[in-house]
Structure formats: C-alpha cells, structure tokens
Design a protein around this motif. Structure first.
Motif, PDB file in Angstrom:
ATOM      1  N   ASP A  78       0.790  -1.276   0.058  1.00 11.99           N
ATOM      2  CA  ASP A  78      -0.033   0.188  -0.181  1.00 11.99           C
ATOM      3  C   ASP A  78       0.824   1.236  -0.084  1.00 11.99           C
ATOM      4  O   ASP A  78       0.587   2.337  -0.769  1.00 11.99           O
ATOM      5  N   ILE A  79       2.069   1.311   0.731  1.00 10.96           N
ATOM      6  CA  ILE A  79       2.675   2.243   0.756  1.00 10.96           C
ATOM      7  C   ILE A  79       3.552   2.495  -0.571  1.00 10.96           C
ATOM      8  O   ILE A  79       3.618   3.613  -1.179  1.00 10.96           O
ATOM      9  N   THR A  80       4.001   1.372  -1.333  1.00  9.41           N
ATOM     10  CA  THR A  80       4.578   1.657  -2.625  1.00  9.41           C
ATOM     11  C   THR A  80       3.600   2.190  -3.704  1.00  9.41           C
ATOM     12  O   THR A  80       3.852   2.965  -4.630  1.00  9.41           O
ATOM     13  N   ALA A  81       2.324   1.682  -3.447  1.00 12.72           N
ATOM     14  CA  ALA A  81       1.082   2.093  -4.508  1.00 12.72           C
ATOM     15  C   ALA A  81       0.618   3.641  -4.167  1.00 12.72           C
ATOM     16  O   ALA A  81      -0.199   4.117  -4.862  1.00 12.72           O
ATOM     17  N   ALA A  82       1.061   4.306  -3.176  1.00  7.87           N
ATOM     18  CA  ALA A  82       0.418   5.543  -2.693  1.00  7.87           C
ATOM     19  C   ALA A  82       0.911   6.538  -3.691  1.00  7.87           C
ATOM     20  O   ALA A  82       2.178   6.401  -4.108  1.00  7.87           O
ATOM     21  N   PRO A  83       0.084   7.743  -3.882  1.00 11.76           N
ATOM     22  CA  PRO A  83       0.628   8.908  -4.649  1.00 11.76           C
ATOM     23  C   PRO A  83       1.656   9.456  -4.183  1.00 11.76           C
ATOM     24  O   PRO A  83       1.933   9.661  -3.045  1.00 11.76           O
ATOM     25  N   ALA A  87      10.687   2.309   6.888  1.00  4.80           N
ATOM     26  CA  ALA A  87      11.806   2.323   5.873  1.00  4.80           C
ATOM     27  C   ALA A  87      11.188   2.419   4.634  1.00  4.80           C
ATOM     28  O   ALA A  87      11.976   3.076   3.519  1.00  4.80           O
ATOM     29  N   ALA A  88      10.185   1.800   4.294  1.00  6.31           N
ATOM     30  CA  ALA A  88       9.491   1.765   2.964  1.00  6.31           C
ATOM     31  C   ALA A  88       8.896   2.906   2.633  1.00  6.31           C
ATOM     32  O   ALA A  88       9.161   3.441   1.473  1.00  6.31           O
ATOM     33  N   ALA A  89       8.476   3.639   3.425  1.00  2.00           N
ATOM     34  CA  ALA A  89       7.936   4.929   3.434  1.00  2.00           C
ATOM     35  C   ALA A  89       8.983   6.325   3.012  1.00  2.00           C
ATOM     36  O   ALA A  89       8.747   6.981   2.364  1.00  2.00           O
ATOM     37  N   LEU A  90      10.077   6.143   3.989  1.00  2.00           N
ATOM     38  CA  LEU A  90      11.110   6.955   3.715  1.00  2.00           C
ATOM     39  C   LEU A  90      11.873   6.701   2.446  1.00  2.00           C
ATOM     40  O   LEU A  90      12.422   7.660   1.702  1.00  2.00           O
TER      41      LEU A  90
END
Length: 294
Positions: free
Chosen positions: A171-176, A196-199
């Motif tokens: 879901d983080i990867t697919a966020a705009p 870490a994924a969000a950063l």
C-alpha cells in the motif's frame, strides 16, 4: 472528503433557492484564499469564507438577493477596522443565484477537489491509529486506515477508508506522490519495515513512527544494516511529542494530526509547482514545519 461531497449534494438538493458566494480576488492578508466558495439559502449555510464580519455581510447580502429576486451581484470588502476585522487585506466576491447547472458544476468541483486531496496512510488500527482517523475525517485529506487485523479495523468509528491488508508495504508503494504516512502497528519489526519503505520513496510529505528516541535509534541501526539510511533524516519519531506528556490516545492523536497537517499545508507545499495558487495568502498563516519532534 467523500462525506463532504455527499453533504453538499444533500444541502443543494434540500434547498430550493441558493446563492453561491465565491471569493474572486484576494489582496493582502485574508481568512481564505481566492476560489473559496460558500452556499447560502434562506435559513441555512454550507461552507465558510472565513467567518467574522466578512462572512456575516456576505450572508446578509445573499439573503437580500433571495428576497428581492436579484440574480447576481459583486462585493468589494476591505478587511479593516471599518468592518471589525484586522486582517488588513481586501476581498472581492461574486454572489450568484444558482441554477440547476450551477449546482451540478459545484458538485463536480467538490468531487474534483476530493480526488485531488493528499492521502494520509495510518498504518495500524490500534487505539492511537483509530484516534488519529477520528480526527483526520474532519481534515481536507483522504485518510486510509490500514491493518492486517480485521477485528481492529471493525472498531474504527471514523468516516474514513479502512483497508484490510496483509502486506501494507505494498500500500505504501502504491501511494501517490506527496502522501503522508504514520506508522503505529502492533509489531516493532513491522513498524521498521513500513517506515523504511515510506522513507525510501523520497516523495512523502510526512513520515512518522510511534515510539521513543530509543526506538528511533534502533530503526537507524536496522536500516543501516539493511543497506542504507535513505530519507532517515525526514523521519518524525516519536510522533506527537512536542505538545504534551499526556499519553492518552486522543491527546497523542491531536498532536500527530497537527504535525501531519502542518507538513501537508506548509508554505513549501503551497508554493510548489503542483500546488501554486492553492495555498493561503502570505502573512495570514504560518509554516510550522521543522517541529522539535523531528
């Protein structure tokens, strides 16, 4: 914000005659920016152009139009002592009696604004996550509350999107671009993975993780061991730490939402190419970015 679109549709559908009040030009400091609109019926109002004497005068003028059958007029109001306001700017407004096509256009604009809202991903539907969602439902954002536990999502009482996800990192990867992420799951290891994924995206408006200075240090060590510290300096951890020692979920949520909204509506964001012309007038609101919680 889909709720606001529904409420506007309900308001416009329930009222026979409605005046649209739109700010067409703003000079200097004012409570709201050009393009802001409000809808006035004989005994009801939807929206706001900033309150105070400015709004009071606009409502009076709109209702006079409804009484007298006037279709359109304009107002030019200085925001000074003569009307009991001290913003110091000047506002021009267009007041127009709405036809059916105007009401449909207003709903289209509201829908477009809702689709363009920044996304806020609340990753974890525990007590604090749900408290954050309760407050974000009233903000100009699209809030998505995510958790792999259906029973926790079922406890959410906020009018926000809830998403059962066993791989929230996807879901983080697919966020705009420009999304905000607040990480507060039930598992520290999952917190590290998601933060870490969000950063690593490099384009988040806000990344916060619940915890302490110790947890922040442990995340840093973990990220270094995983191969890098991409974006680590942008992390806010602990979240909501600058306001109070009270750790009740509702109090934590209040300060976290303030952090998120400060970053999403900062002068930096408001004057970026994608947001040019959408921010508040300079001098009326202030950028709060750079809080001590960073």
């Amino acid at each position: 914000m889909a709720r606001q679109v529904t409420e506007l549709a309900r308001f416009l559908g329930a009222q026979g005659a409605v005046i649209r009040v739109a700010l067409t030009r703003v000079r200097g400091s004012s409570p709201r920016e050009a393009g802001t609109e409000m809808f006035v019926a004989p005994a009801a109002v939807y929206g706001t152009i900033g309150g105070g004497q400015l709004e009071h005068r606009a409502i009076e003028a709109a209702r006079a139009m409804l009484r007298d059958g006037v279709l359109t007029t304009a107002m030019d109001v200085p925001l000074g002592p003569e009307i009991g306001q001290c913003c110091g700017g000047r506002v021009e407004m267009a007041l127009t009696r709405m036809r059916g096509s105007d009401k449909r256009a207003a709903l289209r604009r509201a829908g477009a604004e809702a689709r363009a809202l920044p996304h806020v991903y609340v990753l974890g539907a525990g007590h604090v996550g749900r408290a954050i969602a309760l407050q974000l439902q009233h903000m100009p954002v699209r809030c998505i509350l995510i958790d792999p536990r259906a029973q926790e999502l079922a406890l959410c009482e906020a009018s926000v999107e809830t998403r059962l996800s066993v791989m929230p990192e996807m879901d983080i990867t697919a966020a705009p671009p420009g999304s905000a992420f607040v990480v507060l799951t039930h598992d520290h290891g999952l917190d590290f993975l998601l933060t870490a994924a969000a950063l690593a995206r490099g384009d988040a408006a806000y990344v916060g993780m619940i915890g302490s200075a110790t947890k922040r240090a442990k995340l840093k060590s973990w990220m270094r061991a995983q191969g890098g510290l991409a974006g680590f300096d942008q992390l806010i951890c602990p979240i909501g730490a600058s306001g109070s020692r009270d750790k009740r979920p509702s109090l934590i949520a209040a300060f976290v939402v303030a952090e998120i909204m400060a970053d999403l509506t900062s002068e930096t964001v408001a004057t970026s190419p994608a947001q040019a012309g959408q921010g508040p007038e300079a001098g009326h609101y202030h950028d709060q970015k750079g809080a001590s919680a960073r």
